[in-house]
Every structure is written in C-alpha cells, then in structure tokens.
Design an enzyme around this catalytic site. Structure first.
Site, PDB file in Angstrom:
ATOM      1  N   LYS A 183      90.845  87.626  15.464  1.00  0.00           N
ATOM      2  CA  LYS A 183      91.730  86.564  14.985  1.00  0.00           C
ATOM      3  C   LYS A 183      90.967  85.508  14.181  1.00  0.00           C
ATOM      4  CE  LYS A 183      95.533  88.280  16.534  1.00  0.00           C
ATOM      5  NZ  LYS A 183      96.540  88.812  15.588  1.00  0.00           N
ATOM      6  N   SER A 207      96.600  83.599  16.548  1.00  0.00           N
ATOM      7  CA  SER A 207      96.689  83.242  17.956  1.00  0.00           C
ATOM      8  C   SER A 207      95.874  81.969  18.158  1.00  0.00           C
ATOM      9  CB  SER A 207      96.105  84.371  18.818  1.00  0.00           C
ATOM     10  OG  SER A 207      95.879  83.938  20.144  1.00  0.00           O
ATOM     11  N   TYR A 232      88.676  90.118  21.056  1.00  0.00           N
ATOM     12  CA  TYR A 232      90.000  89.861  20.477  1.00  0.00           C
ATOM     13  C   TYR A 232      89.974  88.593  19.634  1.00  0.00           C
ATOM     14  CZ  TYR A 232      94.906  88.460  20.230  1.00  0.00           C
ATOM     15  OH  TYR A 232      96.133  88.062  19.778  1.00  0.00           O
ATOM     16  N   ASP A 291     101.649 103.027   9.634  1.00  0.00           N
ATOM     17  CA  ASP A 291     100.401 102.911  10.376  1.00  0.00           C
ATOM     18  C   ASP A 291      99.467 102.021   9.572  1.00  0.00           C
ATOM     19  OD1 ASP A 291      97.998 103.149  11.677  1.00  0.00           O
ATOM     20  OD2 ASP A 291      97.925 105.344  11.623  1.00  0.00           O
TER      21      ASP A 291
END
Length: 275
Positions: free
Chosen positions: A148, A131, A144, A52
């Site tokens: 990144k 990304s 999001y 985790d």
C-alpha cells in the site's frame, strides 16, 4: 453517451461490490470486474467482466472490450487486493511477490492501460483504494503495508504527471471495514505460514489476533468507503487523499516521530494483550 463509464476491479465481494451497486444507482455506466467471472453473478451493472489484474493479456482484453462497447473510460477504481499477515522473518518471499503482483502491479497494469484513453479525451479520474496501512506499518502486516505504501507512491507521482492532461488521481485510505477481507487474509496467512510449526513470534501473533478481534467490534460496512469514493468523484477538484472510517488515534500516529510512534504502538499491544 452522457453517463460516465466506470471500471472497477475486485467486485466479487466487499467494497468493490458495494461500490459497483452504488455507482450504478448514481447513474454511472459500471463495468464490474473480478478474477472469477462467476463471482459477479447477481451484480446488476452495465457489464460484468472476468479480469485477472496479474495478467497483461487479461487486462488488455478487458480494456479493449470496454472501449468497443462504450468508446470511453471515465473512471478507473483500482480496488482489487488482498493481505498476507506474518512477521518479516517468516513470510516466504514468493507470497510477498504474489501480493505485490495484485496490489501494486495489478493497479499499475490497469493505470497504464486506461491512461492513454483518458489522456486523449483530456479527462478522467483514477481512484486507488489503499488503506491506513499505506501510511502506518504495524507488526504482522508489514508486507501488506509495503504494497500500500508502494501504491500511494505511484499515485502521488501519477497525480502530478497527469494533472496537465485533466486526469485526477485519488487515493482512498479505509480503516477497518466489515468485509471478508480480514477473514480471507488470516486464512491465506495460515496456509502461507504452515511451514513455521512453532514460531518464536507467537506472542506477537496472539496480540495481533486480539487487536483484530477488538477492531472488528462496531466497524462500519463497505458503504463507508463507497460514499467517500462517490464524494471524491463528485468534486470538481478532488483531494489527493481521502480517509474512510479510520479511527482518530491512527491519524494522530501519522504525525509522530518514529520513536514515539513505536513506543505508543508497543504500549497499545501490551495493554490489549492483558485483556
């Protein structure tokens, strides 16, 4: 031991699972990890571990187990991550914090746990899977993208800090890839945004859904990213950044002024919404 030991996070599906398989075929001793250990069933690698990335204790225990088994970690691939979609006004801060804990702090935990071992050996490579959203923020995916952007900032600093110790830090920036990522993202987002029964941004959400459906057409599989990672690992002097299946218009947008980029993105969404 001559074969290099590679630890990969987020191997239950998609890019992580494909990469674990391909790196094993390429001769690496692969330690595949995922939050739920049972999700790694059937993955034929040297070692499967439950890990985790949001838990300091879990990270410490996993690294200790790898070091006890193999005595070294040559490659770390920070692949674990997920996305929550939603306009900035409506996203609960708690949901954004949770995403940062996986996408940013999870990668940071692993880097901080692995770097001392690499530094002592005087070699190693850290690959952070980012990304195109790590360089280009679009409507609905701003939070999001923020994770990144943050991951790339950490990577840039670490690359400079670790170069004197023989450690490479590489960022890989995939475009749209045919995995469960987008479906999971939209499912998670629907639950997160359940408190917003009638959003004033419904047109923006509709355009985002239309854009997503269009981008899904013909998108490559996770092997497109795995091959880029393997090429980077094979390079004697790897670049700091590698693209992976990013459409060329996205790369063009990287180099535009903010105003021109905003106008072109708005035009693209408008045209798409009329189809």
């Amino acid at each position: 031991m001559d074969a290099m030991v590679a630890l990969i996070t987020g191997c239950s599906t998609g890019i992580g699972r494909d990469l674990a398989t391909r790196m094993t075929a390429a001769g690496y001793v692969v330690v595949a990890t995922a939050r739920r250990g049972e999700s790694l069933d059937g993955l034929e690698v040297a070692l499967n571990l439950a890990l985790d990335v949001t838990s300091d204790e879990s990270v410490t225990a996993a690294i200790a187990q790898v070091m006890e088994a193999y005595g070294r970690i040559d490659v770390l691939v920070n692949n674990a991550g997920y996305g929550v979609r939603g306009v900035i006004e409506e996203l609960p801060a708690a949901a954004v914090r949770a995403m940062f804990d996986v996408n940013v702090f999870g990668a940071l935990r692993l880097m901080q746990a692995v770097i001392p071992h690499m530094r002592v050996r005087g070699s190693g490579t850290i690959v952070n899977i980012s990304s195109v959203a790590g360089r280009l923020s679009l409507p609905i995916i701003g939070a999001y993208s923020a994770t990144k952007f943050a991951l790339e900032a950490l990577s840039d600093a670490a690359r400079q800090e670790l170069r004197p110790f023989g450690i490479h830090v590489v960022v890989v920036e995939p475009g749209n890839i045919a995995t469960h990522f987008d479906t999971t993202s939209r499912t998670v987002s629907a639950a997160v945004l359940a408190h917003v029964p009638e959003s004033p941004y419904r047109d923006a959400y509709r355009r985002d859904a239309a854009m997503g459906a269009r981008l899904h057409a013909g998108q490559p599989g996770p092997d497109a990213v795995s091959r880029v990672v393997l090429n980077a690992l094979a390079a004697r002097h790897p670049r700091g950044r590698y693209g992976a299946a990013a459409p060329w218009p996205v790369a063009v947008l990287f180099h535009m002024s903010a105003g021109l980029r905003d106008r072109l993105i708005a035009l693209g969404y408008t045209m798409l919404g009329k189809r």
